[in-house]
Design a protein around this motif. Structure first.
Motif: not given
Length: 383
Positions: A179-193, A241-250
């Motif tokens: 998922l890593g892309r230049p200039g973008e950050s990733l984040c992690i969080k639990p997959a639950g509610e 379970s955890f989710i890894v995804m792009p960190y959505l700024e803004g």
């Protein structure tokens, strides 16, 4: 007149009434009060209580509240308060809720949590005389898992970010690589509610001086998380379970919705944060995505759809089949969504819904208010 219910002591006889018993007003007249229970009442619930009491029809309401803590400030704003059980399974919590409704003659239950324990038991609550404000069980089952939410939304054509589900160190490193892309950050969080409690932004860079001079951010290195997952596995600790995804700024766009059973959208108010301010957005794109989410999952009454921008386009961050903590802010749009939802649940229609006033800006400030202690009801035996 039905025979009185058994009370939990003489102090309760003053507060337990039947559905058809009148409450005395200050001027000596009487009127039927709608008994509304806000379970798991948090600080923002006090604002919802105000909206329910100051409803556009001037209908009498009596607010019941519960929290796992007897000292929760929200309980002081209720007419009747009680402590609810903590860390119990779904069956025990549902039995507590049913017992509470029977003991207090609750007309409407508005739960912001433990939906998985309550959603499938609407008929049992109805037999107890209580209308349960809750989305269908199928929607609750999907939306209380971020991974299932993204899978279902993507299949329905609703824009979602890329994501990976991980449970061990190897899966984490693979997800970061993919998922890593230049200039973008990733984040992690639990997959639950309630994933915000475990949200972290990946940052493997060295600590800089400016990092020490700015407000702290929830940063963590990939190596530190991988080590934590490996250590948990080695110690045979249960790993969620955890989710890894792009960190959505803004700014996040949070859309509070009111919908009829089956998913027909009746009203939507998009909001965005700007420091201490909240912007009431006139944003057809955000409303359109929220409509698609509500319709696809068949959401009913109050729900909340959260969006952020990924490479310029709005994508679904999460959808909650429950009212948001900030739903009270929608009052500045000219709508009283909590009361409209109660009316929809009780009478089958939300009453008059004027077009929301959008485009404005409101300030969110801290206030202090003197409150009188609510009547505290003893908890049910065994809860």
């Amino acid at each position: 007149m039905r025979a009185p219910r058994e009370t939990w002591g003489s102090s309760m006889q003053a507060i337990i009434r039947f559905h058809d018993d009148p409450l005395f007003c200050d001027d000596g007249s009487t009127e039927i009060a709608l008994r509304i229970w806000l379970s798991s009442a948090g600080a923002a619930s006090t604002q919802v209580m105000r909206m329910l009491r100051e409803n556009p029809e001037s209908a009498a309401v009596r607010i019941y509240g519960t929290n796992i803590s007897a000292t929760a400030p929200a309980l002081m704003a209720c007419d009747v308060a009680e402590v609810e059980p903590y860390r119990v399974n779904d069956h025990v919590y549902a039995e507590f809720a049913l017992d509470f409704c029977r003991r207090h003659g609750i007309d409407v239950l508005i739960p912001p949590r433990r939906l998985d324990a309550l959603a499938g038991r609407a008929e049992e609550f109805a037999r107890a005389g209580t209308r349960l404000m809750c989305a269908p069980p199928a929607a609750v089952n999907v939306l209380t898992s971020k991974s299932r939410t993204y899978e279902a939304a993507r299949a329905a054509g609703i824009p979602v970010p890329e994501w990976r589900v991980v449970r061990d160190a190897d899966q984490l490193r693979t997800a970061v690589e993919e998922l890593g892309r230049p200039g973008e950050s990733l984040c992690i969080k639990p997959a639950g509610e309630y994933s915000a409690f475990g949200f972290r932004i990946f940052d493997d860079g060295p600590l800089r001086l400016r990092d020490l001079l700015e407000a702290p951010r929830p940063l963590v290195s990939v190596t530190a998380v991988a080590d934590a997952l490996k250590r948990a596995a080695d110690e045979e600790e249960k790993v969620p379970s955890f989710i890894v995804m792009p960190y959505l700024e803004g700014p996040e766009v949070s859309v509070d919705t009111l919908s009829a059973p089956g998913g027909r959208l009746l009203a939507a108010v998009p909001r965005a944060k700007d420091g201490r301010y909240r912007l009431l957005l006139d944003d057809p794109e955000a409303t359109g995505i929220a409509r698609a989410v509500v319709e696809h999952f068949g959401l009913a009454y109050l729900a909340n759809v959260q969006l952020r921008r990924l490479r310029g386009a709005l994508v679904l961050l999460e959808a909650n089949p429950r009212p948001s903590a900030g739903v009270y802010q929608t009052a500045f749009s000219g709508l009283n969504l909590p009361w409209a939802a109660v009316r929809l649940l009780v009478h089958g229609d939300p009453g008059e819904l004027p077009p929301p006033r959008l485009g404005g800006r409101i300030a969110v400030t801290e206030t202090a208010a003197e409150v009188h202690p609510a009547v505290t009801a003893p908890a049910a035996h065994g809860s």
